[in-house]
Write a protein that holds these residues in place. Structure first.
Motif, PDB file in Angstrom:
ATOM      1  N   GLY A  20     106.860  20.948  18.765  1.00 32.41           N
ATOM      2  CA  GLY A  20     105.891  21.160  17.706  1.00 32.41           C
ATOM      3  C   GLY A  20     105.847  19.948  16.804  1.00 32.41           C
ATOM      4  O   GLY A  20     106.586  18.980  17.003  1.00 32.41           O
ATOM      5  N   ALA A  21     104.962  19.989  15.810  1.00 32.11           N
ATOM      6  CA  ALA A  21     104.807  18.872  14.874  1.00 32.11           C
ATOM      7  C   ALA A  21     105.045  19.368  13.458  1.00 32.11           C
ATOM      8  O   ALA A  21     104.468  20.376  13.039  1.00 32.11           O
ATOM      9  N   ALA A  22     105.897  18.659  12.721  1.00 29.24           N
ATOM     10  CA  ALA A  22     106.185  18.974  11.318  1.00 29.24           C
ATOM     11  C   ALA A  22     105.523  17.916  10.435  1.00 29.24           C
ATOM     12  O   ALA A  22     105.454  16.750  10.809  1.00 29.24           O
ATOM     13  N   ARG A  23     105.018  18.335   9.278  1.00 31.43           N
ATOM     14  CA  ARG A  23     104.431  17.404   8.311  1.00 31.43           C
ATOM     15  C   ARG A  23     105.367  17.291   7.119  1.00 31.43           C
ATOM     16  O   ARG A  23     105.816  18.300   6.580  1.00 31.43           O
ATOM     17  N   LEU A  24     105.637  16.040   6.711  1.00 37.57           N
ATOM     18  CA  LEU A  24     106.511  15.775   5.582  1.00 37.57           C
ATOM     19  C   LEU A  24     105.832  14.807   4.626  1.00 37.57           C
ATOM     20  O   LEU A  24     104.926  14.074   5.012  1.00 37.57           O
ATOM     21  N   SER A  25     106.304  14.774   3.380  1.00 35.91           N
ATOM     22  CA  SER A  25     105.777  13.821   2.402  1.00 35.91           C
ATOM     23  C   SER A  25     106.913  13.395   1.480  1.00 35.91           C
ATOM     24  O   SER A  25     107.904  14.102   1.309  1.00 35.91           O
ATOM     25  N   LYS A  26     106.747  12.208   0.902  1.00 37.64           N
ATOM     26  CA  LYS A  26     107.767  11.649   0.019  1.00 37.64           C
ATOM     27  C   LYS A  26     107.072  10.984  -1.160  1.00 37.64           C
ATOM     28  O   LYS A  26     106.145  10.198  -0.979  1.00 37.64           O
ATOM     29  N   ALA A  27     107.539  11.314  -2.372  1.00 37.28           N
ATOM     30  CA  ALA A  27     107.027  10.638  -3.562  1.00 37.28           C
ATOM     31  C   ALA A  27     107.513   9.200  -3.547  1.00 37.28           C
ATOM     32  O   ALA A  27     108.631   8.914  -3.117  1.00 37.28           O
ATOM     33  N   LYS A  28     106.695   8.288  -3.986  1.00 38.34           N
ATOM     34  CA  LYS A  28     107.063   6.868  -3.954  1.00 38.34           C
ATOM     35  C   LYS A  28     108.259   6.558  -4.846  1.00 38.34           C
ATOM     36  O   LYS A  28     108.998   5.634  -4.585  1.00 38.34           O
ATOM     37  N   LYS A  29     108.462   7.343  -5.894  1.00 39.08           N
ATOM     38  CA  LYS A  29     109.527   7.021  -6.839  1.00 39.08           C
ATOM     39  C   LYS A  29     110.928   7.438  -6.388  1.00 39.08           C
ATOM     40  O   LYS A  29     111.897   6.840  -6.772  1.00 39.08           O
ATOM     41  N   GLY A  30     111.075   8.449  -5.570  1.00 42.35           N
ATOM     42  CA  GLY A  30     112.401   8.927  -5.180  1.00 42.35           C
ATOM     43  C   GLY A  30     112.754   8.574  -3.750  1.00 42.35           C
ATOM     44  O   GLY A  30     112.049   8.953  -2.822  1.00 42.35           O
ATOM     45  N   ALA A  31     113.838   7.867  -3.552  1.00 41.57           N
ATOM     46  CA  ALA A  31     114.231   7.431  -2.215  1.00 41.57           C
ATOM     47  C   ALA A  31     114.552   8.612  -1.298  1.00 41.57           C
ATOM     48  O   ALA A  31     114.207   8.607  -0.126  1.00 41.57           O
ATOM     49  N   PHE A  32     115.222   9.641  -1.816  1.00 37.74           N
ATOM     50  CA  PHE A  32     115.613  10.785  -0.992  1.00 37.74           C
ATOM     51  C   PHE A  32     114.834  12.044  -1.351  1.00 37.74           C
ATOM     52  O   PHE A  32     115.127  13.116  -0.856  1.00 37.74           O
ATOM     53  N   ASP A  33     113.856  11.912  -2.218  1.00 36.32           N
ATOM     54  CA  ASP A  33     113.088  13.061  -2.676  1.00 36.32           C
ATOM     55  C   ASP A  33     111.862  13.247  -1.796  1.00 36.32           C
ATOM     56  O   ASP A  33     110.855  12.585  -1.975  1.00 36.32           O
ATOM     57  N   PHE A  34     111.946  14.134  -0.795  1.00 36.08           N
ATOM     58  CA  PHE A  34     110.801  14.401   0.059  1.00 36.08           C
ATOM     59  C   PHE A  34     110.707  15.889   0.314  1.00 36.08           C
ATOM     60  O   PHE A  34     111.655  16.633   0.088  1.00 36.08           O
ATOM     61  N   ARG A  35     109.529  16.314   0.756  1.00 32.58           N
ATOM     62  CA  ARG A  35     109.337  17.731   1.020  1.00 32.58           C
ATOM     63  C   ARG A  35     108.739  17.941   2.395  1.00 32.58           C
ATOM     64  O   ARG A  35     108.015  17.102   2.912  1.00 32.58           O
ATOM     65  N   VAL A  36     109.050  19.082   2.935  1.00 35.41           N
ATOM     66  CA  VAL A  36     108.497  19.490   4.213  1.00 35.41           C
ATOM     67  C   VAL A  36     107.248  20.302   3.896  1.00 35.41           C
ATOM     68  O   VAL A  36     107.316  21.337   3.254  1.00 35.41           O
ATOM     69  N   GLU A  37     106.096  19.797   4.322  1.00 34.30           N
ATOM     70  CA  GLU A  37     104.821  20.449   4.054  1.00 34.30           C
ATOM     71  C   GLU A  37     104.537  21.559   5.069  1.00 34.30           C
ATOM     72  O   GLU A  37     103.948  22.575   4.718  1.00 34.30           O
ATOM     73  N   ALA A  38     104.926  21.355   6.323  1.00 32.12           N
ATOM     74  CA  ALA A  38     104.677  22.354   7.373  1.00 32.12           C
ATOM     75  C   ALA A  38     105.738  22.238   8.460  1.00 32.12           C
ATOM     76  O   ALA A  38     106.095  21.138   8.867  1.00 32.12           O
ATOM     77  N   ILE A  39     106.247  23.377   8.891  1.00 30.57           N
ATOM     78  CA  ILE A  39     107.233  23.448   9.979  1.00 30.57           C
ATOM     79  C   ILE A  39     106.540  24.104  11.169  1.00 30.57           C
ATOM     80  O   ILE A  39     105.858  25.118  11.005  1.00 30.57           O
ATOM     81  N   PRO A  40     106.695  23.558  12.374  1.00 31.76           N
ATOM     82  CA  PRO A  40     106.033  24.170  13.526  1.00 31.76           C
ATOM     83  C   PRO A  40     106.582  25.563  13.826  1.00 31.76           C
ATOM     84  O   PRO A  40     107.763  25.846  13.571  1.00 31.76           O
ATOM     85  N   ALA A  41     105.721  26.423  14.364  1.00 29.21           N
ATOM     86  CA  ALA A  41     106.129  27.782  14.741  1.00 29.21           C
ATOM     87  C   ALA A  41     107.307  27.708  15.708  1.00 29.21           C
ATOM     88  O   ALA A  41     107.338  26.877  16.607  1.00 29.21           O
ATOM     89  N   GLY A  42     108.281  28.577  15.487  1.00 35.11           N
ATOM     90  CA  GLY A  42     109.446  28.636  16.362  1.00 35.11           C
ATOM     91  C   GLY A  42     110.611  27.772  15.907  1.00 35.11           C
ATOM     92  O   GLY A  42     111.668  27.782  16.511  1.00 35.11           O
TER      93      GLY A  42
END
Length: 70
Positions: A20-42
């Motif tokens: 499956g495909a997961a979508r992630l994003s990261k704010a430019k200001k935080g090196a380790f600060d990112f979020r998972v926008e979508a996790i594939p089914a299963g």
């Protein structure tokens, strides 16, 4: 999303072959600060101290993930 980077990671289970495909994003200001926008089914995700790890929901085994070119 303004002021951030977004990317897609291909997720696959080495045990059963589910993918499956997961979508992630990261704010430019935080090196380790990112979020998972979508996790594939299963799949599910476990947030560890320095990273996120995807797990196969059926096998409960760590999944492989590979960032795709954007």
């Amino acid at each position: 999303m303004q002021g951030s980077d977004q990317w897609t990671e291909l997720v696959s289970c080495p045990n059963c072959g589910m993918t499956g495909a997961a979508r992630l994003s990261k704010a430019k200001k935080g090196a380790f600060d990112f979020r998972v926008e979508a996790i594939p089914a299963g799949f599910k995700m476990s947030r560890l101290e320095f990273c996120n790890t995807f797990f196969c929901g059926a096998c409960d085994q760590p999944a492989h993930s590979h960032k795709t070119k954007q």
